[in-house]
Design an enzyme around this catalytic site. Sequence first.
Site, short mmCIF file in Angstrom:
data_model
loop_
_atom_site.label_atom_id
_atom_site.label_comp_id
_atom_site.label_asym_id
_atom_site.label_seq_id
_atom_site.Cartn_x
_atom_site.Cartn_y
_atom_site.Cartn_z
N HIS A 227 82.04 5.67 47.34
CA HIS A 227 81.62 6.26 48.49
C HIS A 227 82.86 5.97 49.68
O HIS A 227 82.93 6.45 50.71
CB HIS A 227 80.52 5.57 49.09
CG HIS A 227 80.56 4.38 49.72
ND1 HIS A 227 79.90 3.29 48.89
CD2 HIS A 227 80.82 3.59 50.78
CE1 HIS A 227 79.97 2.06 49.70
NE2 HIS A 227 80.35 2.37 50.74
N ASP A 259 78.80 3.99 41.76
CA ASP A 259 79.25 3.95 43.09
C ASP A 259 80.81 2.90 42.86
O ASP A 259 80.85 2.27 43.59
CB ASP A 259 78.27 3.02 44.22
CG ASP A 259 79.04 3.33 45.51
OD1 ASP A 259 79.87 4.36 45.83
OD2 ASP A 259 78.88 2.39 46.58
N SER A 340 83.03 -2.27 51.90
CA SER A 340 82.66 -1.73 50.77
C SER A 340 83.89 -1.73 49.91
O SER A 340 85.11 -1.24 50.30
CB SER A 340 82.27 -0.30 51.04
OG SER A 340 81.00 -0.30 51.62
#
Length: 525
Positions: A227, A259, A340
């Site tokens: 993402h 992911d 992230s």
Amino acid sequence: MTSTPEQPHRGQQDHPTEPLAVAQPTQRLPLPATPPAPAPERLTPAQQWARYDAAQRATREPALVGAPAAAHAAPPAPPVPPAPAGSASPAAGPATPPPPPAGGTPSSAQPWGPPAGPAPRRRSRAWLWITAGVVTGLLVGGGAVAAAQLVDGSAGTQRPASLAELGRPADDTVPVAGSTTQGPDWPAVAAAVQDSVVAIDVTTSAGESQGSGVIISEDGAILTNNHVVSGAGDGQVTVTLTDGRILEAEVTGTDASTDLAVIQVVDAPDDLVPAVLGDSDAVTVGESVMAVGNPLGLANTVTTGIVSAVDRPVSTQENGGEAAVTNAIQIDAAVNPGNSGGPLFDAQGQVVGITSSIATLSSESGSIGLGFAIPVNLAEQIAAQLIADGEAEHAFLGVTLQDGTATADDVTRRGAVVRSVTDESPAAEAGLQVDDVIVAIDGDVVGGSESLTAYVRGMSSGDEATLTVVRDGRALEVDVTLATRPDDFGQQEQQPAVPDDSSGMPEGMTPEDLWEWFQQQQEQG
């Protein structure tokens, strides 16, 4: 659970060696008076060496295979060349040619012949010098073993060696060996790993977003979250090293199911420092960990905490795409948007996870001590596929699932209830049936549909697994061989539990919809 969205950009040797003493020139063999001997054959240095080496081997053969006492016997003197017929013997000189000085080289007339009688130790030193050159050549050609025996002349002292270990420290898998989970040395760990962490910026026509990543190879492969870079498209991806250098990168491959993504630095410099990957299966609850990343654009941010749980089923979804389901490492270290894709390190500086998501009370609350990291063993497996093929394959069971419970042997457990079985799938071939409740896989407890889905996605096609199933009040084990998930299978292997009508919650909600609904209820209350 919500994914962590990208934010808009706002020495010297102790004993130096000495050159060997130059050998004294040897005496030529006396030549017959008449007729003159024919000129010796002109040989190249390589031919001379080959003949000399063959002669030396022949001389040494009895010492290598015979009794030890003969090991130091001097080689026989070369025979005197016979005079041609009708010629007279030399008028002067000894009957046999004099031996060369100790440590000397063979006669120039016979460069391949054995020395006439050098002292054993002097001959051994000459061999050490000669074989040093042989080893150098053979290493280039891939044949260093042949020369090893000639250096010392005794097979009894030889043992296997590994060229891969030369020049490495005793333990090169641990960046900070003196740091432990009981007494972590975080300043040392941070200093040791900082060059392996990067900040990632993605610029598109829609704007700019940020994330983190970790260098996993010297040629510039970087592991991050899907993402973080999934919206890159034809946009620009750049990475910023810890020293401030900004490098261009390209997306190698992405995997929405886990992911995870890999990007590649374009024209990577030769001083990139890849991180050391650890073993996430060895991670334990209570273990000390450190997250490093780029939260809210604040590069090189370090936060520490402990492992709160392992194998925590976590499902995240972005913009209505495929849900990423993993059995994550739960941590209490502060993780915020922008973290992230950043690495989670253990107390010794090894990567054990890739931080990917947090649980929040609202989209504005930030970290509340509930962060989640994708286990590095899964990340490494997916990254290898992305680097090789640009995409990743996932194991396939062939069922749709729902959360539920089952009772057997007077014990009630949560599990994944089978709602349908796909024809000709591994589940069908193994004999799974509708309403079976899967409570474990390979001995690992399954707490529901997400948990089982995460376990299956962490395996590979062709892997064999044993499912513990409750059927009609009886527990049984079912062996299954997983296959590759078809591209069009979607998310059928993971279906959320149907909420109870009496709770006031709408039916047919995905886990993400349920979480959003819960947040709305909290805000309204």
